[in-house]
Design a protein around this motif. Structure first.
Motif: not given
Length: 318
Positions: A133-145, A186-201
């Motif tokens: 949980d702690q690892i995922i929360r840190v990763v998601s925080l970085v992704g949101v930023a 793949t790369l465009p979809a990842l760049a577009l989706s990761l900030p959204v995924a981080a917030q949804l997590i």
């Protein structure tokens, strides 16, 4: 299903004034902008004032504003968004050519975001306050930023230029090569989706944790039901309401973010069409792209409303 149909019919009726408001807003913004269709039409040709006046008169640009708005709405109802003043092509044809790529990018990014959010969000909730949980929360925080364009540049540098695993840009139609399409998207979809995924997590984790603390979950597990069954059948179904709300709002980010991502990866979608139209002073194309994007966002939120009712039947009587 009758209740769902009635609610859907009411939503569709309410969309009519909303869409008319969007059309009015876009119309006014474009009419009061500095872009002059007549000057753009004669770009580089040094037209006389008589030629500019004739163009404006032929295209109704000298009519009163209410008359122009009604004519504009009438054209939209007939599927006519006007013509590009630069290449003389109908705006609808240009959007029809560019829209499929943007839809591919948006829904591929949306799929990646949803899968990552469900997997990591549920995992973090089940392992609450422990190491996963702690690892995922840190990763998601970085992704949101992290902004999507910054992630795109990093991916191009390390995964495309240095590693050579993906192309740095361009587009291959899936009908020509499915493997090539996946590599270019793949790369465009990842760049577009990761900030959204981080917030949804973070949203999924919070919603699942709240459900896991409820009495019915403890009762179900205490009665002998496997935790996987309880989480999959009951917890997720009740916990998806808030994530669906956030997802509906973030679809607008995906559609808007596609403009930047497509430009970075040289993808010939709606984003590139918009940027080229802005640079070249082509107001009809800008107007068409903005309206299409806005209508797409409204329709997606209508779909999200229907998903609310399917996920949680208790909302049908509300």
């Amino acid at each position: 299903m009758a209740a769902v149909a009635r609610i859907l019919a009411r939503r569709i009726v309410l969309l009519v004034p909303l869409m008319l408001g969007i059309v009015l807003f876009v119309f006014l913004v474009m009419r009061f902008s500095d872009n002059d269709p007549a000057s753009a039409y004669y770009q580089g040709a040094n037209p006389t004032q008589e030629q500019l006046h004739e163009f404006r008169e032929q295209n109704g640009l000298l009519d009163p504003l209410p008359v122009r708005y009604l004519a504009f709405v009438g054209d939209l109802l007939r599927g006519d968004m006007g013509f590009s003043v630069l290449n003389r092509q109908p705006v609808v044809e240009q959007i029809t050519t560019a829209l499929p790529l943007t839809m591919q990018l948006t829904f591929l990014g949306l799929g990646i975001a949803v899968v990552l959010a469900l997997l990591l969000g549920v995992t973090a909730a089940i392992w609450r306050d422990r190491l996963p949980d702690q690892i995922i929360r840190v990763v998601s925080l970085v992704g949101v930023a992290a902004p999507g364009f910054w992630l795109a540049l990093l991916m191009i540098q390390y995964l495309a230029v240095d590693a050579g695993w993906f192309p740095t840009g361009g587009y291959i139609n899936p009908g020509d090569s499915l493997t090539g399409w996946l590599k270019t998207m793949t790369l465009p979809a990842l760049a577009l989706s990761l900030p959204v995924a981080a917030q949804l997590i973070r949203v999924v984790r919070t919603a699942v944790v709240e459900e896991l603390d409820k009495d019915y979950v403890r009762t179900a597990i205490g009665s002998g039901l496997p935790p996987v069954v309880v989480v999959g059948r009951n917890v997720l179904r009740n916990a998806l309401i808030n994530p669906l709300t956030v997802l509906g709002l973030r679809v607008g980010y995906l559609l808007g973010g596609a403009v930047v991502i497509e430009t970075i990866f040289s993808l010939p979608g709606m984003g590139k069409l918009m940027i080229d139209a802005v640079k070249n002073g082509d107001p009809a194309v800008v107007q068409g792209v903005v309206l299409t994007t806005a209508f797409g966002f409204v329709i997606v939120n209508l779909v999200i409303d229907v998903l609310y009712l399917l996920v949680n039947p208790r909302l049908r009587g509300a």
